[in-house]
Write an enzyme that holds these catalytic residues in place. Sequence first.
Site, PDB file in Angstrom:
ATOM      1  N   ARG A   1       3.801   6.259   1.942  1.00  0.00           N
ATOM      2  CA  ARG A   1       4.128   7.679   2.082  1.00  0.00           C
ATOM      3  C   ARG A   1       3.571   8.498   0.913  1.00  0.00           C
ATOM      4  O   ARG A   1       4.068   9.569   0.597  1.00  0.00           O
ATOM      5  CB  ARG A   1       5.634   7.893   2.216  1.00  0.00           C
ATOM      6  CG  ARG A   1       6.475   7.357   1.061  1.00  0.00           C
ATOM      7  CD  ARG A   1       7.933   7.752   1.251  1.00  0.00           C
ATOM      8  NE  ARG A   1       8.790   7.139   0.245  1.00  0.00           N
ATOM      9  CZ  ARG A   1      10.059   7.446   0.059  1.00  0.00           C
ATOM     10  NH1 ARG A   1      10.615   8.388   0.785  1.00  0.00           N
ATOM     11  NH2 ARG A   1      10.784   6.830  -0.845  1.00  0.00           N
TER      12      ARG A   1
ATOM     13  N   ARG B   1      -1.570  -0.208  -9.910  1.00  0.00           N
ATOM     14  CA  ARG B   1      -0.410  -1.073 -10.151  1.00  0.00           C
ATOM     15  C   ARG B   1      -0.855  -2.519 -10.300  1.00  0.00           C
ATOM     16  O   ARG B   1      -1.974  -2.886  -9.924  1.00  0.00           O
ATOM     17  CB  ARG B   1       0.550  -0.984  -8.946  1.00  0.00           C
ATOM     18  CG  ARG B   1       0.953   0.443  -8.586  1.00  0.00           C
ATOM     19  CD  ARG B   1       0.816   0.667  -7.066  1.00  0.00           C
ATOM     20  NE  ARG B   1       0.975   2.093  -6.737  1.00  0.00           N
ATOM     21  CZ  ARG B   1       2.162   2.682  -6.608  1.00  0.00           C
ATOM     22  NH1 ARG B   1       3.262   1.976  -6.727  1.00  0.00           N
ATOM     23  NH2 ARG B   1       2.229   3.961  -6.333  1.00  0.00           N
TER      24      ARG B   1
ATOM     25  N   ARG C   1       2.847  14.393  -7.279  1.00  0.00           N
ATOM     26  CA  ARG C   1       2.901  13.546  -8.468  1.00  0.00           C
ATOM     27  C   ARG C   1       1.561  13.577  -9.196  1.00  0.00           C
ATOM     28  O   ARG C   1       0.507  13.735  -8.578  1.00  0.00           O
ATOM     29  CB  ARG C   1       3.249  12.106  -8.083  1.00  0.00           C
ATOM     30  CG  ARG C   1       4.495  11.993  -7.231  1.00  0.00           C
ATOM     31  CD  ARG C   1       5.033  10.586  -7.196  1.00  0.00           C
ATOM     32  NE  ARG C   1       4.158   9.621  -6.551  1.00  0.00           N
ATOM     33  CZ  ARG C   1       4.510   8.361  -6.305  1.00  0.00           C
ATOM     34  NH1 ARG C   1       5.705   7.922  -6.677  1.00  0.00           N
ATOM     35  NH2 ARG C   1       3.680   7.528  -5.696  1.00  0.00           N
TER      36      ARG C   1
ATOM     37  N   ASP D   1       7.131   5.292  -9.682  1.00  0.00           N
ATOM     38  CA  ASP D   1       7.924   5.135  -8.454  1.00  0.00           C
ATOM     39  C   ASP D   1       9.426   5.210  -8.721  1.00  0.00           C
ATOM     40  O   ASP D   1      10.098   4.200  -8.882  1.00  0.00           O
ATOM     41  CB  ASP D   1       7.571   3.824  -7.750  1.00  0.00           C
ATOM     42  CG  ASP D   1       6.233   3.915  -7.044  1.00  0.00           C
ATOM     43  OD1 ASP D   1       5.677   5.023  -6.981  1.00  0.00           O
ATOM     44  OD2 ASP D   1       5.747   2.888  -6.555  1.00  0.00           O
TER      45      ASP D   1
ATOM     46  N   GLY E   1       6.306   7.911   6.797  1.00  0.00           N
ATOM     47  CA  GLY E   1       5.498   8.514   5.748  1.00  0.00           C
ATOM     48  C   GLY E   1       6.091   9.766   5.140  1.00  0.00           C
ATOM     49  O   GLY E   1       5.453  10.426   4.317  1.00  0.00           O
TER      50      GLY E   1
ATOM     51  N   LYS F   1       3.739  12.859  -2.255  1.00  0.00           N
ATOM     52  CA  LYS F   1       4.651  11.831  -1.768  1.00  0.00           C
ATOM     53  C   LYS F   1       5.520  12.435  -0.667  1.00  0.00           C
ATOM     54  O   LYS F   1       6.275  13.362  -0.907  1.00  0.00           O
ATOM     55  CB  LYS F   1       5.537  11.304  -2.897  1.00  0.00           C
ATOM     56  CG  LYS F   1       6.432  10.144  -2.470  1.00  0.00           C
ATOM     57  CD  LYS F   1       7.138   9.525  -3.646  1.00  0.00           C
ATOM     58  CE  LYS F   1       7.993   8.340  -3.209  1.00  0.00           C
ATOM     59  NZ  LYS F   1       8.669   7.694  -4.354  1.00  0.00           N
TER      60      LYS F   1
ATOM     61  N   ASP G   1       4.523  -4.183  -7.373  1.00  0.00           N
ATOM     62  CA  ASP G   1       3.804  -3.017  -6.846  1.00  0.00           C
ATOM     63  C   ASP G   1       4.327  -1.719  -7.443  1.00  0.00           C
ATOM     64  O   ASP G   1       3.767  -0.650  -7.177  1.00  0.00           O
ATOM     65  CB  ASP G   1       3.897  -2.975  -5.316  1.00  0.00           C
ATOM     66  CG  ASP G   1       5.325  -2.998  -4.810  1.00  0.00           C
ATOM     67  OD1 ASP G   1       5.991  -4.029  -4.991  1.00  0.00           O
ATOM     68  OD2 ASP G   1       5.791  -1.994  -4.245  1.00  0.00           O
ATOM     69  N   ASN G   2       5.384  -1.800  -8.249  1.00  0.00           N
ATOM     70  CA  ASN G   2       5.921  -0.630  -8.939  1.00  0.00           C
ATOM     71  C   ASN G   2       5.683  -0.695 -10.443  1.00  0.00           C
ATOM     72  O   ASN G   2       6.372  -0.031 -11.211  1.00  0.00           O
ATOM     73  CB  ASN G   2       7.425  -0.490  -8.673  1.00  0.00           C
ATOM     74  CG  ASN G   2       7.727  -0.129  -7.234  1.00  0.00           C
ATOM     75  OD1 ASN G   2       6.900   0.457  -6.548  1.00  0.00           O
ATOM     76  ND2 ASN G   2       8.914  -0.485  -6.763  1.00  0.00           N
TER      77      ASN G   2
ATOM     78  N   GLY H   1       0.805  -1.219   0.000  1.00  0.00           N
ATOM     79  CA  GLY H   1       0.000   0.000   0.000  1.00  0.00           C
ATOM     80  C   GLY H   1       0.834   1.263   0.000  1.00  0.00           C
ATOM     81  O   GLY H   1       2.062   1.230   0.129  1.00  0.00           O
TER      82      GLY H   1
END
Length: 518
Positions: free
Chosen positions: A105, A202, A195, A280, A138, A125, A270-271, A102
């Site tokens: 940050r 993802r 961002r 990322d 975070g 971010k 996850d990226n 998840g």
Amino acid sequence: MESLRSKNYKKEFVTSFPGDDSGNVTPRQTPGVLYSKAMPTPVEKVSLLAWSEELAKELGIQKPEGQQELDILGGNYVTDTMYPYAACYAGHQFGSWAGQLGDGRAITLGEWETIAGQTYELQLKGAGPTAYSRRADGRAVLRSSVREYLMSEAMHYLGVPTTRALSLVTTGEPVLRDMFYNGNAAYEPGAIVMRVAPSFLRFGNFELLNARKETENLQQLVTWTIDRYYPHITGENKVIDWFKEVVERTAGLMVEWQRVGFVHGVMNTDNMSVLGLTIDYGPYSFVDDFDPDFTPNTTDLPGRRYAFGKQPSIGYWNLGCLAAALLPLAEKEQLLAALETYKEIYWKKYYQMMGRKLGLDKVTNQDTDLITQFEKTLAAIKPDMTIFFQLLIELPLYMASAQEVTGHFKDSLYDDLTPEQSEQLYSLISNYLERLNTNTITRAASQELMRKTNPRFVLRNYLLHQAIEELEQGKNDLFLKLQQALKTPYSNEHDAFFQTRPEWASQKAGCSMLSCSS
């Protein structure tokens, strides 16, 4: 142009799916939900360090005026129509299942709709802890934030599909970081990047729902993703047709990374974006000396799973993980068949790309042998990738000897060539010149094709490191120069940066190697 403060933000993701609306940011498992509400944690003082005028113009966003609008960029102010949340997803990290991850940050503030009707997520971010921060704070430091801001914009101007960065702010607060996880923690200046992307979905969003056997949520997310981002896909076979397109986009992205010499450094599932975007930016790097085994990530040692030359195969492996996540929704045989199209798509796109890098009119079966010879020779002599291909553009059409060829490429070499290496390079260039003689396009057209394909400026790690050091000292001269140079990477306007990596940068922390905290 609209202001960040007065905009009526959309929130279609959070209104379409179950989420945890409690606002509780205590790290925990969150079964049954796709997101958790997460209010940004206020910081001491939000100060604007960089603003992407071009992106703001595309989106129709007015540059912040006054402290309250600046505070939006740092999480100190949330408007009435925003709904800040952190997405819940999982992933395979370095080849192993990691379970729930998840946004630890990253906090999405809301969805910005342009005049043309396109919607973009605005995400901070480094704005504080979320339910997915685990043991982290975070926050983000200036070092990593500068890298993300500049590189996401640099990739855009290189023509590589990517998320973007609208702003970079400092927070006036120190953040404790152990850069190489070796017990040498130190305080660094804090910063936050805003961002921007149509979506930050993802592979891991879909993997988590499958792992938790939340088939209804999985079906809903797939349908929503197709309808929203792939509206041209219709019919009864939508899941397979969508997966095929994700395969194609991912293959194309891998080709683009290879074209410019970009190494992501942490290609966990996850990226990986389901829109085929670079997402990322952490321990990334451009290739300096051409080395298929190069990885900039200390966490990737010694296996070098995510090395430069392995990225295309990892793209395929990651797509296999996504295919596995879709098994409850589609036939296994169809998913496997769609996955296997990756190889043909990748190689077709790759050879076409290499043909453009070499200035060829078209790529024949015989040309693939020449391209392979280029790969093997460059891996053997390890010239600077960017400079080598620039020198190739200006190659004389007749080279009489190995010594003459070596002399032409001297400015791209990090080490003197052995006699054997010189002969290997001479053989390559001789074969290349022979092929150029059969081109059906003019030499000028060939060179123009090469100039459009081979960047002359790339955002090297040592330049980023120098810019970060200067910013930490209160100076922004180099930062501003890099911000301008990255906008015209195919021109010779910024040839002050057209040089090989200096020797001092070969072993310096933050230049040669980085960690996942970078």
